[in-house]
Design a protein around this motif. Structure first.
Motif, PDB file in Angstrom:
ATOM      1  N   LYS A  60      86.278  37.509  24.579  1.00 14.55           N
ATOM      2  CA  LYS A  60      86.348  38.616  23.616  1.00 14.55           C
ATOM      3  C   LYS A  60      86.366  38.100  22.177  1.00 14.55           C
ATOM      4  CE  LYS A  60      90.081  40.360  22.365  1.00 14.55           C
ATOM      5  NZ  LYS A  60      90.796  40.907  21.239  1.00 14.55           N
ATOM      6  N   GLU A  61      87.121  36.998  21.981  1.00 17.62           N
ATOM      7  CA  GLU A  61      87.211  36.430  20.633  1.00 17.62           C
ATOM      8  C   GLU A  61      85.880  35.869  20.160  1.00 17.62           C
ATOM      9  OE1 GLU A  61      90.256  33.550  21.077  1.00 17.62           O
ATOM     10  OE2 GLU A  61      91.880  35.035  21.286  1.00 17.62           O
ATOM     11  N   ALA A  62      85.028  35.476  21.119  1.00 17.54           N
ATOM     12  CA  ALA A  62      83.731  34.889  20.745  1.00 17.54           C
ATOM     13  C   ALA A  62      82.661  35.945  20.496  1.00 17.54           C
ATOM     14  CB  ALA A  62      83.272  33.937  21.855  1.00 17.54           C
ATOM     15  N   VAL A  63      82.913  37.188  20.890  1.00 17.23           N
ATOM     16  CA  VAL A  63      81.920  38.249  20.738  1.00 17.23           C
ATOM     17  C   VAL A  63      82.057  38.892  19.370  1.00 17.23           C
ATOM     18  CG1 VAL A  63      81.093  40.463  21.643  1.00 17.23           C
ATOM     19  CG2 VAL A  63      81.917  38.709  23.227  1.00 17.23           C
ATOM     20  N   PRO A  64      80.971  38.997  18.607  1.00 17.79           N
ATOM     21  CA  PRO A  64      81.026  39.648  17.283  1.00 17.79           C
ATOM     22  C   PRO A  64      81.505  41.090  17.395  1.00 17.79           C
ATOM     23  CG  PRO A  64      78.950  38.465  17.598  1.00 17.79           C
ATOM     24  CD  PRO A  64      79.630  38.468  18.918  1.00 17.79           C
ATOM     25  N   ALA A  65      82.263  41.523  16.402  1.00 17.96           N
ATOM     26  CA  ALA A  65      82.812  42.880  16.403  1.00 17.96           C
ATOM     27  C   ALA A  65      81.728  43.937  16.392  1.00 17.96           C
ATOM     28  CB  ALA A  65      83.740  43.065  15.194  1.00 17.96           C
ATOM     29  N   SER A  66      80.534  43.564  15.959  1.00 11.91           N
ATOM     30  CA  SER A  66      79.442  44.529  15.875  1.00 11.91           C
ATOM     31  C   SER A  66      78.690  44.702  17.188  1.00 11.91           C
ATOM     32  CB  SER A  66      78.442  44.072  14.797  1.00 11.91           C
ATOM     33  OG  SER A  66      77.933  42.768  15.119  1.00 11.91           O
ATOM     34  N   GLU A  67      78.996  43.844  18.132  1.00  9.78           N
ATOM     35  CA  GLU A  67      78.268  43.872  19.412  1.00  9.78           C
ATOM     36  C   GLU A  67      78.604  45.142  20.189  1.00  9.78           C
ATOM     37  OE1 GLU A  67      75.421  42.354  21.866  1.00  9.78           O
ATOM     38  OE2 GLU A  67      76.184  41.249  20.124  1.00  9.78           O
ATOM     39  N   ALA A  68      77.577  45.824  20.691  1.00  7.99           N
ATOM     40  CA  ALA A  68      77.786  47.018  21.500  1.00  7.99           C
ATOM     41  C   ALA A  68      78.533  46.639  22.785  1.00  7.99           C
ATOM     42  CB  ALA A  68      76.438  47.657  21.845  1.00  7.99           C
ATOM     43  N   GLY A  69      79.542  47.413  23.083  1.00  2.32           N
ATOM     44  CA  GLY A  69      80.305  47.149  24.309  1.00  2.32           C
ATOM     45  C   GLY A  69      81.623  46.453  24.062  1.00  2.32           C
ATOM     46  N   ILE A  70      81.826  45.897  22.835  1.00  2.00           N
ATOM     47  CA  ILE A  70      83.065  45.175  22.580  1.00  2.00           C
ATOM     48  C   ILE A  70      84.268  46.130  22.586  1.00  2.00           C
ATOM     49  CG2 ILE A  70      82.843  45.395  20.066  1.00  2.00           C
ATOM     50  CD1 ILE A  70      84.353  42.431  22.047  1.00  2.00           C
ATOM     51  N   ALA A  71      84.061  47.363  22.120  1.00  5.73           N
ATOM     52  CA  ALA A  71      85.161  48.333  22.075  1.00  5.73           C
ATOM     53  C   ALA A  71      85.651  48.668  23.484  1.00  5.73           C
ATOM     54  CB  ALA A  71      84.713  49.602  21.358  1.00  5.73           C
ATOM     55  N   GLU A  72      84.712  48.799  24.408  1.00  6.30           N
ATOM     56  CA  GLU A  72      85.084  49.088  25.795  1.00  6.30           C
ATOM     57  C   GLU A  72      85.861  47.921  26.408  1.00  6.30           C
ATOM     58  OE1 GLU A  72      83.042  50.081  30.150  1.00  6.30           O
ATOM     59  OE2 GLU A  72      81.785  49.969  28.345  1.00  6.30           O
ATOM     60  N   LEU A  73      85.413  46.689  26.083  1.00  8.52           N
ATOM     61  CA  LEU A  73      86.111  45.504  26.593  1.00  8.52           C
ATOM     62  C   LEU A  73      87.544  45.449  26.058  1.00  8.52           C
ATOM     63  CD1 LEU A  73      86.163  42.815  28.109  1.00  8.52           C
ATOM     64  CD2 LEU A  73      85.174  41.720  26.064  1.00  8.52           C
ATOM     65  N   GLU A  74      87.699  45.738  24.766  1.00  7.56           N
ATOM     66  CA  GLU A  74      89.035  45.717  24.158  1.00  7.56           C
ATOM     67  C   GLU A  74      89.931  46.797  24.765  1.00  7.56           C
ATOM     68  OE1 GLU A  74      88.066  46.162  20.059  1.00  7.56           O
ATOM     69  OE2 GLU A  74      87.965  43.990  19.691  1.00  7.56           O
ATOM     70  N   ALA A  75      89.356  47.961  25.040  1.00  6.80           N
ATOM     71  CA  ALA A  75      90.141  49.047  25.642  1.00  6.80           C
ATOM     72  C   ALA A  75      90.587  48.672  27.062  1.00  6.80           C
ATOM     73  CB  ALA A  75      89.311  50.329  25.676  1.00  6.80           C
ATOM     74  N   ASN A  76      89.689  48.033  27.818  1.00  2.58           N
ATOM     75  CA  ASN A  76      90.036  47.601  29.172  1.00  2.58           C
ATOM     76  C   ASN A  76      91.139  46.551  29.151  1.00  2.58           C
ATOM     77  OD1 ASN A  76      88.259  49.278  30.564  1.00  2.58           O
ATOM     78  ND2 ASN A  76      86.569  47.802  30.475  1.00  2.58           N
ATOM     79  N   LEU A  77      91.022  45.602  28.199  1.00  3.79           N
ATOM     80  CA  LEU A  77      92.048  44.564  28.100  1.00  3.79           C
ATOM     81  C   LEU A  77      93.396  45.144  27.687  1.00  3.79           C
ATOM     82  CD1 LEU A  77      89.943  41.685  26.495  1.00  3.79           C
ATOM     83  CD2 LEU A  77      91.090  41.609  28.724  1.00  3.79           C
ATOM     84  N   GLU A  78      93.358  46.142  26.812  1.00  2.00           N
ATOM     85  CA  GLU A  78      94.604  46.780  26.380  1.00  2.00           C
ATOM     86  C   GLU A  78      95.276  47.503  27.563  1.00  2.00           C
ATOM     87  OE1 GLU A  78      96.156  50.080  23.099  1.00  2.00           O
ATOM     88  OE2 GLU A  78      94.095  49.332  23.034  1.00  2.00           O
ATOM     89  N   GLU A  79      94.468  48.191  28.371  1.00  2.00           N
ATOM     90  CA  GLU A  79      95.017  48.866  29.557  1.00  2.00           C
ATOM     91  C   GLU A  79      95.582  47.835  30.531  1.00  2.00           C
ATOM     92  OE1 GLU A  79      93.626  51.887  33.173  1.00  2.00           O
ATOM     93  OE2 GLU A  79      92.107  50.960  31.871  1.00  2.00           O
ATOM     94  N   TRP A  80      94.871  46.722  30.652  1.00  2.00           N
ATOM     95  CA  TRP A  80      95.299  45.633  31.518  1.00  2.00           C
ATOM     96  C   TRP A  80      96.702  45.156  31.109  1.00  2.00           C
ATOM     97  CZ3 TRP A  80      91.518  41.133  33.056  1.00  2.00           C
ATOM     98  CH2 TRP A  80      92.199  40.169  33.803  1.00  2.00           C
TER      99      TRP A  80
END
Length: 697
Positions: free
Chosen positions: A472-492
Motif C-alpha cells: 500500500k505504501e508503494a502505491v501512488p495515492a492517485s492510483e485507482a483502487g488505492i482507496a478500496e485497499l485502504e478501506a479494506n485494511l482499516e476494516e481488517w
C-alpha cells in the motif's frame, strides 16, 4: 502416518479403478482383492516377528538355528515361505505368471496352517497380468509397509464395507456396521468363556470382542473361545480370513442355523452376538417343531407348515444357547418387538422369563445396504433378581452422526454415552463418573493446545498484513483502487482489534480454568457438575472466536484479492521476500485457520459430551428421560400388549434448541451429500461407457 480414513479411501479408489479395467463384477473380484490385503498384512507381521525372533535365537558353535513355524505361532504370526512373501510377488520378473505365483503363495500358506486350508482365494486368473501387478503395487503403499495389525484390520473392514455397499455378497448381509457391533459388545461385555455368533457373516462380532478384550487388558486367546456358524462356504472364508488378518482363531462351521447347531452349544454359551437375516420366511416347521432350542414354542406357522417369519426363531435360539449367567446382544428387525399373534406369545414368555435386559431403537440408514430401522435386543440370564421384572427401554433414534448421504453411525462418544446409561441401570455409578471425568480431562488436554494454534494463526495473519501494508505504501495515492485497499485494511485492523480483545479473554479464561480444574483424578458427581458448568462461558467464547477467525480470513482474502488486482493494473510487485509469494501466505493462513477452529471445536466437543450426560442424569443415577430412556416394569409391558418397542414407553423427544447450530457445518453436510451424488454419477457414467463400448464391439 497420513490420516487413516484418507488412506482407506485412496486405496479403495486405486483398487476399484484397476478392477474396473477388467470388466468384472464386485461378486467376482472382492475375494481376490481381500486376499491381497491378507497377504500384505501377513507379510508385515512376518517381518516384525522375524526381527524379534532372530534377536533371541540361540546359537551353538557360532551357528544360529534356523527359524521355525513354531517361532512365529507363539507370537501370533504366520510363518511365510519365501514364495509366499509379498516382496517376492512384488519383484517377480516381467515374464513371470503373476496369477500363478499368487495362487502358489496361497497354497503354501494353507499347507502350513490347517485352519486356512481351502479358505484363501485362488481365482486370480480372472485378472490380466498387468492389472494384478498394479494391484500388488497398490497394496505396497508406503503407508502400509510398516502398518500395524490394527490398521490392516481397519482397512480390511473398510473394504468389506465397500463391497457390502456394492452388494458383493448376499446384498451385504455379511457385514454389520462397526458402530452397532461396538454397541453390542459394550453392553454385554464378552470377557470370558464361549462367545458364539450363529450368523457370523464376516466375523465382525469376534473382531470387536478382541478389541474390547485388548482395552480391558485380557489376551483374547486366553479369555474366550469363538464359535461361529454360516450357511455359505464363501462367507465362511471371509470370516476365517478376517479372523486371521486380526491374529485371531475360531471355529467357524458351515450349517443352516435354522435347522442345525453344529457346535452343540445349547445352554453352554457365555455370550451370544449376532446380526441374523431379518424376516426370513418359509422355514420348515416340521423340521424344528421338537427342537430343544425353542423353549417358548414355535412362532406363527402357516397352512403349508412353514414358519412365516423367522425372527422369533433366531431370538429363541439365542436365548437357548446361553448358560445360567449368559448374556446375548443381537440386531433384529424393528417389526419383531411389537409383532402380534403367535409371535406375541413367544415374546410374552420371553418377557416373563425375566431374561430380557434392554431394548435399544436404532434409526434407519445405519446399514450400508438397507435403509430400514432396527433394534438391538439384550438378554441376560444372570440379571439380578431385583431387576428381573424390569426392562431398560432406550430410544436412540435421535442419536447419530452422518457419515455419507446414505449412511449414519454412532461416533465413539455417542456409543460410550449410550453405554453409560446401561452402567447407571446396572448401578455402576463409578464407571459413569469415570467416563464424565475422562471427558472433562479431555477438555483440559484440548484447552492446553489452543494457545499454540491461536499464536500460529496470528503469525500467519501478521505476515500477510505486513506484506499488504508495504504494498500500500508503494502505491501512488492517485492510483485507482488505492482507496478500496485502504478501506479494506482499516476494516481488517478494526476487526483484528476486536478479535485480539476476545482472544485474550478466552486465553486468560482457559488458563484460569486449567489452574483450577485441571488435571484431576476421579471426583464426585458434585465436583464434576461444577467443573462442567465452569467451562460453559468458555465454550461460548470459543464458539464466538471461531466466527471471528472466519471473518478475519474472509476480510484478509478480500483485501488480498483487491491488492492483486491493483498490482496488476499498476505494475507494482506484490510479494513477501522472506516467506514466498503472498498467494502462498493466504494458503498457509487458510490451513492454519482450519486447524485453529478444529482445536477450538475439539475442546468444546468433549465439554458437550459431559454436558449431554450430566443434563440428563444430574444425580449420576438412572432416571426416566422423556424421549430417551425409561426403566419399564413388566406390568406396563403387559398393559402395552407385551410390546418391546422403546418408543412406546419413553415418549416423544422434546424439541431441543440447537444452540450450536452452525450454518457452515450445515453446508458441509450438504457438501457431503453432493459429493455422494457426484460419486454415484461418475460410477453410472463409467458403467454406461463400458456398456456402450461392449455394444460397439
Amino acid at each position: 502416518m497420513e490420516n487413516l480414513e484418507q488412506l482407506e479411501r485412496r486405496l479403495w479408489s486405486a483398487a476399484d479403478q484397476l478392477r474396473s479395467n477388467s470388466k468384472l463384477t464386485s461378486t467376482e473380484y472382492y475375494m481376490p482383492i481381500l486376499g491381497l490385503i491378507f497377504l500384505r498384512h501377513a507379510y508385515n507381521r512376518f517381518l516384525v516377528v522375524k526381527k524379534e525372533v532372530e534377536a533371541s535365537l540361540p546359537s551353538r558353535g557360532g551357528v544360529t538355528r534356523p527359524l521355525t513355524k513354531e517361532d512365529f505361532k507363539r507370537k501370533g504370526a504366520l510363518y511365510l515361505q519365501e514364495q509366499a512373501q509379498y516382496e517376492y510377488l512384488l519383484t517377480l520378473p516381467s515374464d513371470q505368471d503373476v496369477a500363478g505365483a499368487i495362487i502358489k503363495a496361497m497354497e503354501l500358506i494353507e499347507a502350513d496352517y490347517a485352519p486356512l486350508q481351502g479358505v484363501l482365494p485362488k481365482d486370480y486368473q480372472i485378472f490380466e497380468s498387468d492389472v494384478l501387478k498394479n494391484l500388488l503395487k497398490t497394496f505396497n503403499d508406503r503407508a502400509l509397509q510398516s502398518a500395524s495389525g490394527d490398521m490392516f484390520g481397519r482397512i480390511y473392514e473398510y473394504f468389506l464395507m465397500k463391497f457390502a455397499m456394492q452388494g458383493a455378497q448376499d446384498n451385504g448381509e455379511f457385514f454389520t456396521p462397526p458402530s452397532l457391533v461396538q454397541t453390542l459388545v459394550n453392553v454385554i461385555e464378552p470377557d470370558h468363556g464361549i462367545v458364539t455368533d450363529p450368523a457370523c457373516g464376516s466375523g465382525g462380532m469376534f473382531v470387536q470382542t478382541s478389541h474390547f478384550l485388548e482395552k480391558v487388558g485380557k489376551p483374547t486367546h486366553e479369555a474366550v473361545t469363538f464359535y461361529g456358524q454360516e450357511k455359505t462356504a464363501a462367507t465362511i472364508k471371509l470370516a476365517k480370513m478376517n479372523l486371521a488378518v486380526h491374529g485371531l482363531e475360531g471355529s467357524i462351521a458351515e450349517g443352516n442355523s435354522f435347522y442345525e447347531d453344529q457346535h452343540n452349544l445349547l445352554g453352554r454359551a457365555d455370550f451370544v452376538m449376532a446380526n441374523p437375516p431379518f424376516n426370513v420366511d418359509e422355514v420348515d416347521a416340521e423340521k424344528i417343531k421338537n427342537d430343544p432350542r425353542l423353549p417358548f414354542g414355535l412362532p406363527g406357522v402357516n397352512k403349508n407348515k412353514k414358519v412365516s417369519n423367522g425372527n422369533y426363531l433366531w431370538i429363541s435360539y439365542f436365548h437357548s444357547y446361553l448358560n445360567a449367567t449368559g448374556r446375548a446382544g443381537f440386531v433384529m428387525s424393528s417389526q419383531a418387538s411389537s409383532a402380534g399373534n403367535a409371535e406375541k406369545e413367544v415374546r410374552r414368555k420371553l418377557v416373563e422369563s425375566g431374561d430380557v435386559d434392554a431394548m435399544v431403537s436404532i434409526r434407519s440408514n445405519f446399514f450400508y445396504t438397507r435403509t430400514v430401522p432396527c433394534e438391538l435386543w439384550f438378554l441376560d440370564k444372570g440379571k439380578p433378581a431385583a431387576m428381573r421384572d424390569h426392562v431398560l427401554m432406550l430410544d436412540a433414534r435421535n442419536i447419530y452422526r452422518k457419515v455419507t448421504r446414505k449412511v449414519y453411525d454412532f461416533s465413539p462418544e455417542q456409543s460410550q454415552n449410550l453405554t453409560a446409561i446401561v452402567w447407571l441401570y446396572r448401578g455402576q455409578q463409578d464407571r459413569y463418573l469415570k467416563l464424565v471425568n475422562d471427558y472433562l480431562n479431555q477438555v483440559c488436554a484440548e484447552a492446553a493446545l489452543v494457545p499454540e494454534q491461536l499464536l500460529a494463526f496470528d503469525q500467519n495473519l501478521n505476515k500477510l498484513e505486513k506484506a499488504l501494508m508495504k504494498f500500500k505504501e508503494a502505491v501512488p495515492a492517485s492510483e485507482a483502487g488505492i482507496a478500496e485497499l485502504e478501506a479494506n485494511l482499516e476494516e481488517w485492523l478494526l476487526t483484528f482489534g476486536n478479535y485480539s480483545h476476545d482472544r485474550e479473554a478466552l486465553l486468560q479464561g482457559l488458563a484460569s480454568y486449567r489452574e483450577t480444574w485441571c488435571p484431576n483424578v476421579l471426583q464426585s458427581n458434585e465436583w464434576q457438575l461444577q467443573a462442567r458448568e465452569a467451562f460453559e462461558p468458555l465454550a461460548t467464547k470459543a464458539k464466538g472466536l471461531s466466527k471471528q477467525l472466519d471473518l478475519l480470513y474472509k476480510i484478509a482474502s478480500r483485501t488480498l484479492e483487491g491488492a492483486q488486482a491493483l498490482a496488476k493494473s499498476s505494475g507494482l510487485p506484490l510479494s513477501i521476500t522472506e516467506d514466498g509469494p503472498v498467494g502462498q501466505q493466504r494458503k498457509n493462513l487458510e490451513a492454519q485457520r482450519q486447524l485453529t477452529i478444529e482445536q477450538l471445536m475439539e475442546m468444546a466437543y468433549f465439554h458437550k459430551q459431559a454436558a449431554w450426560l450430566q443434563t440428563r442424569f444430574p444425580e449420576a443415577k438412572l432416571r426416566n428421560v422423556e424421549g430417551l430412556v425409561k426403566l419399564t416394569s413388566r406390568d406396563e409391558i403387559e398393559t402395552n400388549d407385551w410390546s418391546l418397542t422403546p418408543g412406546r414407553y419413553v415418549g416423544a423427544s422434546p424439541q431441543e434448541v440447537d444452540e450450536d447450530f452452525d450454518f457452515e457445518e450445515t453446508l458441509r453436510d450438504i457438501h457431503i451429500e453432493l459429493a455422494g451424488l457426484n460419486e454415484e454419477a461418475a460410477e453410472l457414467a463409467q458403467k454406461i461407457q463400458l456398456n456402450f463400448d461392449e455394444l460397439v464391439l
